[in-house]
Design an enzyme around this catalytic site. Structure first.
Site, short mmCIF file in Angstrom:
data_model
loop_
_atom_site.label_atom_id
_atom_site.label_comp_id
_atom_site.label_asym_id
_atom_site.label_seq_id
_atom_site.Cartn_x
_atom_site.Cartn_y
_atom_site.Cartn_z
N HIS A 262 0.83 -1.21 0.00
CA HIS A 262 0.00 0.00 0.00
C HIS A 262 0.86 1.25 0.00
CE1 HIS A 262 -3.65 2.37 1.18
NE2 HIS A 262 -2.72 3.15 1.73
N GLU A 263 1.79 1.32 0.94
CA GLU A 263 2.62 2.52 1.05
C GLU A 263 3.56 2.67 -0.15
OE1 GLU A 263 1.76 4.68 3.12
OE2 GLU A 263 0.49 3.42 4.38
N HIS A 266 1.84 4.68 -2.75
CA HIS A 266 1.99 6.11 -2.51
C HIS A 266 3.38 6.58 -2.92
CE1 HIS A 266 -1.78 6.93 -0.49
NE2 HIS A 266 -1.56 6.05 0.47
N GLU A 292 -4.78 7.82 -3.03
CA GLU A 292 -5.24 6.55 -2.48
C GLU A 292 -5.58 5.55 -3.58
OE1 GLU A 292 -5.03 5.42 0.46
OE2 GLU A 292 -4.41 7.29 1.41
#
Length: 497
Positions: A262-263, A266, A292
């Site tokens: 997930h990170e 980003h 997101e």
């Protein structure tokens, strides 16, 4: 005009350098700083934030911007967009008294440490006073900026331009009407696939896998690092210094896998912004919803697909030794197990947006005067019961689980649900350009990264969310692709008719 433009660049670069300094201080306070040093760091953050505020609202900069706005037809695309973005930000900041702004930044810096203490001690009362002040400041700032508008609508627009309660109410209603019945159908099956991912893994092995996944996805460790924090996050000093964190839980090893993926979504976005935007106000994501969409795309659409793991599953089994007797098909079922859970960051792909609805309705209720801060633990528990059918046994698993409110990120949570929907709209178009299954099975993740870089990442804030979506998909926000994806995927996994 050239001299004015050159001076504008100098001032903005000075502001960006202060922002980078603040980012490093925030990184320190959330990762490495000793508890005893957090008071001084909070004061440093408040002091530097005030200096950045003074630069942003200075008379000199204001005069330069007004001059350049009148010359906008002679400006290039980047200068024109930056002047436009700056004007909007300056208008917001100029309506907030400087010392109140400084006090607020100090408050949120301190609140993060207090939140962590309250969570560890399972004691909401420790955090209550800070949370009350943070919400009161946001309500006050919203009223300062637009006294004729509900302050929550003012705040929501900061994270997703054009967003307000009316649009979100309709958006969440659509998700709720489709997700809740699907969840109930799955729950009636009473199938537990979590057994395929239950196990224990040492922190050392989890660290190695997180690093491996970051490299595999294309996160550039020459321009970024991965560390550990109580709550995973991404922090950008600039596009050449992007920092991500994860959290290692020995008895829940899959958690670090997906928070890392997930990170990285980003981080890859931030690293992919065009070099020509460095030191401009455009060197950032288009919006939190678009940001997101990238993290949720990597985490769910890619990371929870079987094809993603085919080339690397043996590598995972080497470090996560309890998986040696678990087949890839079983692992796939495990990472897509649907279960009404208490913790948002551990929530499965299907129920995740229901967690966001809980937070959105609480924030909205506080701004509308419907809820009091002191009552939040009980309100939280009731909404969890209503939407997910589970109730936290303590505040650590309930109202204290997220750091966002301590950071002052009020109005941020809806971005996660918007990101889910955006990600499927983007994926729907990507599938027409790329053979995603083939790319994943061959481990050629760079092709996906390049597609995203070309269509989204390189633009930073040069384009707004609506422009990006319409250029890629030909339409604005549309939840049908997300809903269809969930129904198709989970009906197949759970053999629903």
């Amino acid at each position: 005009m050239e001299s004015r433009l050159e001076r504008f660049r100098e001032i903005i670069k000075e502001k960006k350098l202060l922002d980078s300094t603040l980012a490093i201080l925030h990184w320190d306070i959330e990762t490495e700083a000793p508890k005893g040093g957090q008071e001084l760091l909070s004061q440093m953050i408040g002091n530097i934030s005030l200096k950045a505020y003074e630069i942003s609202t200075s008379e000199e900069l204001n005069e330069i911007v007004e001059f350049l706005k009148n010359m906008k037809n002679e400006l290039n695309e980047i200068d024109k967009k930056e002047i436009e973005n700056y004007s909007e930000e300056m208008e917001k900041l100029s309506k907030i008294p400087p010392m109140e702004y400084k006090a607020y930044t100090e408050l949120t810096a301190k609140a993060q440490g207090v939140w962590e203490k309250a969570k560890n001690e399972n004691n909401f009362s420790i955090f209550k006073e800070y949370l009350e002040k943070i919400f009161n400041y946001n309500i006050k700032f919203g009223k300062y900026r637009n006294p004729n508008k509900n302050p929550y609508d003012v705040i929501l627009d900061d994270y997703e331009k054009g967003m307000d309660r009316k649009k979100l109410d309709e958006f969440f209603k659509d998700l709720r009407e489709n997700i809740v019945p699907l969840l109930k159908s799955i729950q009636e099956k009473k199938i537990d696939n979590s057994k395929y991912i239950d196990g224990e893994v040492s922190k050392c092995s989890q660290v190695l896998i997180s690093r491996f996944l970051g490299e595999y996805l294309g996160f550039d460790f020459n321009r970024g690092i991965i560390s550990e924090s109580e709550h995973p996050f991404t922090l950008t000093v600039n596009m050449d210094d992007v920092r991500i964190t994860t959290k290692y839980i020995k008895e829940l090893p899959v958690s670090a896998i997906f928070s890392t993926i997930h990170e990285c979504g980003h981080g890859i976005y931030e690293q992919g912004i065009d070099e020509k935007l460095k030191y401009t106000l455009l060197a950032d994501g288009a919006s939190m919803g678009i940001h997101e969409s990238q993290s949720r795309f990597y985490e769910n659409i890619l990371g929870r697909s079987k094809s993603f793991w085919e080339p690397i599953y043996e590598k995972l089994q080497e470090k996560y030794t309890y998986l040696k007797d678990i087949t890839l098909d079983e692992f796939y079922l495990g990472i897509n197990d649907v279960k009404a859970s208490l913790i948002r960051v551990e929530a499965d792909e299907l129920t995740y947006s229901l967690h966001i609805m809980v937070r959105y309705e609480i924030e909205k209720g506080i701004f509308e005067g419907k809820y009091k801060i002191g009552d939040l633990p009980e309100i939280w528990n009731e909404k969890m019961r209503e939407y997910l059918g589970v109730v936290p046994e303590n505040d650590r698993e309930g109202v204290l689980q997220d750091v966002h409110w301590a950071c002052g990120l009020i109005g941020y949570f809806p971005s996660y649900a918007l990101g889910n929907v955006y990600s499927l709209q983007i994926y729907n178009k990507m599938k027409k350009d790329l053979n995603i299954e083939k790319i994943l099975k061959e481990g050629k993740l760079h092709l996906i990264k390049e597609w995203l870089g070309e269509h989204i990442h390189k633009y930073g804030k040069l384009k707004n969310p609506e422009e990006i979506l319409k250029e890629i998909t030909g339409e604005g926000l549309n939840s049908k692709y997300y809903i269809e994806y969930l129904k198709e995927k989970y009906s197949k996994i759970y053999n629903l008719k």
